[in-house]
Scaffold this motif. Structure first.
Motif, PDB file in Angstrom:
ATOM      1  N   THR A  96       0.845  -1.191   0.000  1.00 43.61           N
ATOM      2  CA  THR A  96       0.000   0.000   0.000  1.00 43.61           C
ATOM      3  C   THR A  96       0.881   1.240   0.000  1.00 43.61           C
ATOM      4  OG1 THR A  96      -1.786  -1.104   1.202  1.00 43.61           O
ATOM      5  CG2 THR A  96      -1.722   1.296   1.310  1.00 43.61           C
ATOM      6  N   TYR A 124     -10.813  -0.774   9.851  1.00 40.41           N
ATOM      7  CA  TYR A 124     -10.468  -0.874   8.429  1.00 40.41           C
ATOM      8  C   TYR A 124     -11.293  -1.966   7.753  1.00 40.41           C
ATOM      9  CZ  TYR A 124      -7.892  -1.660   4.128  1.00 40.41           C
ATOM     10  OH  TYR A 124      -7.559  -1.823   2.801  1.00 40.41           O
ATOM     11  N   LEU A 128     -13.663  -1.576   4.576  1.00 32.94           N
ATOM     12  CA  LEU A 128     -13.496  -2.415   3.391  1.00 32.94           C
ATOM     13  C   LEU A 128     -14.806  -3.092   3.008  1.00 32.94           C
ATOM     14  CD1 LEU A 128     -11.314  -3.381   1.398  1.00 32.94           C
ATOM     15  CD2 LEU A 128     -10.890  -5.316   2.927  1.00 32.94           C
ATOM     16  N   GLY A 131     -16.775  -1.006   0.752  1.00 31.99           N
ATOM     17  CA  GLY A 131     -16.294  -0.866  -0.620  1.00 31.99           C
ATOM     18  C   GLY A 131     -14.885  -0.299  -0.663  1.00 31.99           C
ATOM     19  N   GLU A 132     -14.264  -0.395  -1.830  1.00 34.75           N
ATOM     20  CA  GLU A 132     -12.882   0.050  -1.984  1.00 34.75           C
ATOM     21  C   GLU A 132     -12.731   1.547  -1.717  1.00 34.75           C
ATOM     22  OE1 GLU A 132     -10.138  -1.624  -2.431  1.00 34.75           O
ATOM     23  OE2 GLU A 132     -11.186  -3.547  -2.423  1.00 34.75           O
ATOM     24  N   ALA A 133     -13.709   2.335  -2.128  1.00 31.85           N
ATOM     25  CA  ALA A 133     -13.618   3.784  -1.918  1.00 31.85           C
ATOM     26  C   ALA A 133     -13.590   4.113  -0.429  1.00 31.85           C
ATOM     27  CB  ALA A 133     -14.784   4.497  -2.596  1.00 31.85           C
ATOM     28  N   ALA A 135     -12.574   2.097   1.951  1.00 33.71           N
ATOM     29  CA  ALA A 135     -11.298   1.619   2.483  1.00 33.71           C
ATOM     30  C   ALA A 135     -10.177   2.603   2.161  1.00 33.71           C
ATOM     31  CB  ALA A 135     -10.978   0.238   1.918  1.00 33.71           C
ATOM     32  N   ASP A 136     -10.162   3.123   0.937  1.00 29.08           N
ATOM     33  CA  ASP A 136      -9.139   4.100   0.554  1.00 29.08           C
ATOM     34  C   ASP A 136      -9.257   5.369   1.397  1.00 29.08           C
ATOM     35  OD1 ASP A 136      -8.161   2.383  -1.345  1.00 29.08           O
ATOM     36  OD2 ASP A 136      -9.191   3.344  -3.037  1.00 29.08           O
TER      37      ASP A 136
END
Length: 259
Positions: A96, A124, A128, A131-133, A135-136
């Motif tokens: 990452t 976290y 997650l 969704g990925e957004a 998590a980011d």
């Protein structure tokens, strides 16, 4: 002319270093705009570890040695197992890129191992699940608990301060040498804007010591089954817990208050 060639050659040599574990590392300097432009290139086709840091003006290209990758994998296993045993949860975020919100896309630091522990690991996971957004976004606003670096050369030691500025709580730095079994681990507490503080015991992983980690590395390195390497980690965790209980039991009682 010969003198000029020697100066050029010397300058080129200074950009390439061989790490103590045998990895080949190139450290180049450039302005922030150039680094942002270079971020669009897939450097990983030639170098498996690439760091584009516009803040420090550094481009670091690494071809890790087998020993480097072996130690990285071993440390990831140790932190994962110990983190679950001590804090109840651990999340490995290896590969990452860590960057500040205003850094250009695809730039930043890529540690050998990066972990959320305990509550942050669970938070976290929840992000997650959204969704990925999500998590980011969580990763961008939530500093890591622990970063592990297997090999930092003198030309790239400033990355330690960069981790501190990004809010990483603790760094484990390995000191090894290719061709030997010698290994030393250094624990550093990180705070933005301050010098790293060396720790006798981890503040994020239940008081584990550098000697504990070196012992676990030896055990995991020679393991060929899951049971063997998890037992090697469990051994140091049990010992540290017993030591903690012993310290509490031996602590003197508070003096009785008198009226």
């Amino acid at each position: 002319m010969a003198e000029h060639d020697e100066r050029v050659a010397a300058g080129r040599e200074n950009t390439m270093q061989t790490g103590p574990l045998g990895s080949t590392i190139h450290v180049l300097r450039a302005d922030a705009g150039t680094i942002a432009a270079l971020a669009g290139i897939d450097w990983n086709r030639s170098f498996s570890r690439v760091c584009l840091d516009p803040l420090r003006g550094l481009i670091t290209l690494m071809t890790p040695s087998r020993l480097h990758e072996d130690l990285t994998d071993i440390l990831a296993r140790i932190v994962d197992a110990a983190g679950n045993a001590i804090t109840g949860a651990a999340r490995d975020l290896r590969h990452t890129r860590l960057r500040a919100p205003d850094d250009p896309p695809d730039t930043g630091m890529e540690p050998d191992c990066a972990f959320y522990l305990g509550e942050r690991a669970r938070a976290y996971r929840n992000a997650l699940a959204e969704g990925e957004a999500a998590a980011d976004a969580f990763l961008e606003r939530t500093p890591l608990d622990l970063v592990v670096e297997a090999e930092i050369t003198h030309g790239d030691e400033s990355r330690i301060g960069r981790y501190a500025d990004l809010g990483v709580r603790e760094l484990w730095r390995l000191h090894g040498r290719k061709g030997t079994r010698d290994l030393r681990v250094e624990f550093l507490a990180l705070r933005p804007g301050t010098m790293p503080r060396e720790l006798a015991a981890s503040e994020v992983l239940g008081g584990l010591t550098p000697d504990d980690i070196c012992e676990a590395v030896d055990g995991v390195r020679l393991s060929v089954t899951i049971d063997e390497w998890t037992s090697a980690v469990a051994r140091i965790v049990r010992r540290r817990r017993r030591a903690s209980v012993r310290v509490r039991d031996e602590a003197p009682p508070y003096a009785a208050r008198t009226g």
